[in-house]
Design a protein around this motif. Sequence first.
Motif, mmCIF file in Angstrom:
data_model
loop_
_atom_site.group_PDB
_atom_site.id
_atom_site.type_symbol
_atom_site.label_atom_id
_atom_site.label_comp_id
_atom_site.label_asym_id
_atom_site.label_seq_id
_atom_site.Cartn_x
_atom_site.Cartn_y
_atom_site.Cartn_z
ATOM 1 N N VAL A 78 -28.282 21.822 14.914
ATOM 2 C CA VAL A 78 -27.997 21.282 13.578
ATOM 3 C C VAL A 78 -26.749 21.966 13.004
ATOM 4 N N ASP A 79 -26.706 23.303 13.115
ATOM 5 C CA ASP A 79 -25.553 24.031 12.582
ATOM 6 C C ASP A 79 -24.273 23.631 13.308
ATOM 7 N N GLU A 80 -24.378 23.510 14.619
ATOM 8 C CA GLU A 80 -23.215 23.142 15.433
ATOM 9 C C GLU A 80 -22.658 21.787 14.981
ATOM 10 N N LEU A 81 -23.551 20.825 14.746
ATOM 11 C CA LEU A 81 -23.108 19.487 14.356
ATOM 12 C C LEU A 81 -22.538 19.474 12.946
ATOM 13 N N LEU A 82 -23.149 20.227 12.037
ATOM 14 C CA LEU A 82 -22.615 20.272 10.676
ATOM 15 C C LEU A 82 -21.194 20.820 10.692
ATOM 16 N N VAL A 83 -20.982 21.866 11.478
ATOM 17 C CA VAL A 83 -19.638 22.445 11.577
ATOM 18 C C VAL A 83 -18.679 21.426 12.183
ATOM 19 N N LEU A 84 -19.131 20.762 13.245
ATOM 20 C CA LEU A 84 -18.303 19.764 13.928
ATOM 21 C C LEU A 84 -17.827 18.692 12.956
ATOM 22 N N LEU A 85 -18.696 18.298 12.022
ATOM 23 C CA LEU A 85 -18.357 17.223 11.103
ATOM 24 C C LEU A 85 -17.829 17.744 9.767
ATOM 25 N N GLY A 86 -17.481 19.017 9.740
ATOM 26 C CA GLY A 86 -16.801 19.556 8.575
ATOM 27 C C GLY A 86 -17.708 19.798 7.381
ATOM 28 N N LEU A 87 -18.989 20.077 7.616
ATOM 29 C CA LEU A 87 -19.905 20.402 6.514
ATOM 30 C C LEU A 87 -20.458 21.803 6.769
ATOM 31 N N ASP A 88 -20.313 22.666 5.765
ATOM 32 C CA ASP A 88 -20.774 24.050 5.922
ATOM 33 C C ASP A 88 -22.307 24.082 5.980
ATOM 34 N N PRO A 89 -22.892 24.604 7.073
ATOM 35 C CA PRO A 89 -24.359 24.579 7.196
ATOM 36 C C PRO A 89 -25.063 25.282 6.036
ATOM 37 N N ALA B 224 -23.876 12.855 12.553
ATOM 38 C CA ALA B 224 -24.448 14.059 13.169
ATOM 39 C C ALA B 224 -25.836 13.756 13.712
ATOM 40 N N ARG B 225 -26.621 13.018 12.947
ATOM 41 C CA ARG B 225 -27.972 12.694 13.395
ATOM 42 C C ARG B 225 -27.937 11.854 14.676
ATOM 43 N N ALA B 226 -26.963 10.917 14.732
ATOM 44 C CA ALA B 226 -26.864 10.074 15.925
ATOM 45 C C ALA B 226 -26.506 10.901 17.160
ATOM 46 N N LEU B 227 -25.715 11.959 16.951
ATOM 47 C CA LEU B 227 -25.251 12.780 18.074
ATOM 48 C C LEU B 227 -26.270 13.846 18.483
ATOM 49 N N ALA B 228 -27.286 14.083 17.623
ATOM 50 C CA ALA B 228 -28.079 15.311 17.713
ATOM 51 C C ALA B 228 -28.639 15.615 19.095
ATOM 52 N N THR C 199 -24.156 25.558 2.983
ATOM 53 C CA THR C 199 -24.067 24.777 1.742
ATOM 54 C C THR C 199 -24.878 23.487 1.824
ATOM 55 N N PHE C 200 -24.795 22.826 2.962
ATOM 56 C CA PHE C 200 -25.339 21.458 3.023
ATOM 57 C C PHE C 200 -26.695 21.322 3.717
ATOM 58 N N GLY C 201 -27.039 22.274 4.590
ATOM 59 C CA GLY C 201 -28.247 22.119 5.400
ATOM 60 C C GLY C 201 -29.500 21.870 4.583
ATOM 61 N N HIS C 202 -29.596 22.527 3.402
ATOM 62 C CA HIS C 202 -30.838 22.444 2.625
ATOM 63 C C HIS C 202 -30.798 21.394 1.529
ATOM 64 N N ARG C 203 -29.665 20.687 1.426
ATOM 65 C CA ARG C 203 -29.603 19.664 0.375
ATOM 66 C C ARG C 203 -30.318 18.392 0.818
ATOM 67 N N TRP D 188 -36.119 14.090 3.051
ATOM 68 C CA TRP D 188 -35.887 15.153 4.032
ATOM 69 C C TRP D 188 -34.536 15.794 3.775
ATOM 70 N N THR D 189 -34.449 17.102 4.025
ATOM 71 C CA THR D 189 -33.159 17.767 3.872
ATOM 72 C C THR D 189 -32.199 17.253 4.942
ATOM 73 N N VAL D 190 -30.919 17.577 4.720
ATOM 74 C CA VAL D 190 -29.883 17.233 5.680
ATOM 75 C C VAL D 190 -30.251 17.772 7.066
ATOM 76 N N ALA D 191 -30.659 19.037 7.108
ATOM 77 C CA ALA D 191 -30.974 19.654 8.404
ATOM 78 C C ALA D 191 -32.119 18.921 9.093
ATOM 79 N N ARG D 192 -33.135 18.566 8.316
ATOM 80 C CA ARG D 192 -34.284 17.908 8.936
ATOM 81 C C ARG D 192 -33.917 16.497 9.404
ATOM 82 N N ASN D 193 -33.058 15.830 8.608
ATOM 83 C CA ASN D 193 -32.589 14.509 9.023
ATOM 84 C C ASN D 193 -31.879 14.581 10.373
#
Length: 310
Positions: free
Chosen positions: A114-125, A147-151, A127-131, A90-95
């Motif tokens: 998902v975008d909000e959490l990626l930003v919160l944890l210092g990962l550019d959505p 991020a997944r735990a907080l989702a 760049t990373f959402g689809h990896r 699964w991609t990062v976003a789906r996870n």
Amino acid sequence: MIEFQHVGKSYGGTPAVSDLSLTIARGDFTVLIGASGSGKSTALKVINRLVEHDAGRVLFQGEEIRRFRPEDLRRRMGYAIQSTGLFPHWTVARNIATVPGLLGWPRERIRARVDELLVLLGLDPATFGHRYPHELSGGQQQRVGVARALAADPEVLLMDEPFGALDPLTRGALQQELARIHRVSGKTIVLVTHDIDEALALGNRLVLLDRGRIVQVGIPTDLLVNPANDFVIDFLGRAERGLRLLGLQTVAMRLRPGDAADGEPLPAHLTLRDALSVFATRHTDRLPVVDAQGRCIGALHVGDVLRAPP
Ligand SMILES: Nc1ncnc2c1ncn2[C@@H]1O[C@H](COP(=O)(O)OP(=O)(O)OP(=O)(O)O)[C@@H](O)[C@H]1O
Ligand SMILES: [Mg+2]
């Protein structure tokens, strides 16, 4: 909110956790510490039924956790672990979207979260959402795990060495972020760590385990000032105990208001441990102190750092 009553769990006749009794109130930040194999992860996993206890009772909001369906517990309790446990296909976003998806959130709301959490944890959505997880470094994977735990904004966060693979700078930043999340949300957090300084910095209650049993429970200063026995002293680092105590106090607590001194000022929120280090590198015995707005509010004398707290 979570209560352990004489809880035990054995593997093949060998106890991993024995006679564990502990009450975790709503909004507590509890940190389980102890050496490798002391039963920290087992105690944590009993809470969301990843491990079934075989003695005693575990209550969640007053009810034995066996009365809850494991899926329901896992929706209400975010869980982050060092090895991340991300789904590899699964991609990062789906996870990250796992639990919101189970809860049937609308697609748009999930995407925004998902975008909000990626930003919160210092990962550019972007760049990373689809990896996929294997396209991330270990530390980046850990952040996705957090991020997944907080989702789904769970009531309880269970975290098992969630920052283990991170460099000290990123780790410090995420610790501060977690402390902030705790402050503003009042979530109940149970975190496992080996790292004493992490435990002291984050927990408002520490639980020290040894061979499956509780050795001492208390607020951080309590363990440092009133250790129950030699094991506690050794675990907290016999030589470092005094410095760690200074690490829990700030310049603001010892400054002489209105007093003047020369040199580059110390921020009032700096820990006394860090202030002592500044004195040692600057070869001086007093320094001015400024508040968050940069206004001079007094001076800190090195001798006052070593005074007993008022
Ligand atoms: N699934 C299992 N089967 C058999 N023994 C287990 C299992 N899980 C844990 N144990 C044992 O239970 C004890 C406690 O393990 P646990 O994982 O809770 O320790 P820990 O404090 O989290 O250690 P670490 O800091 O190394 O993660 C250990 O002796 C371990 O070998
Ligand atoms: Mg463990």
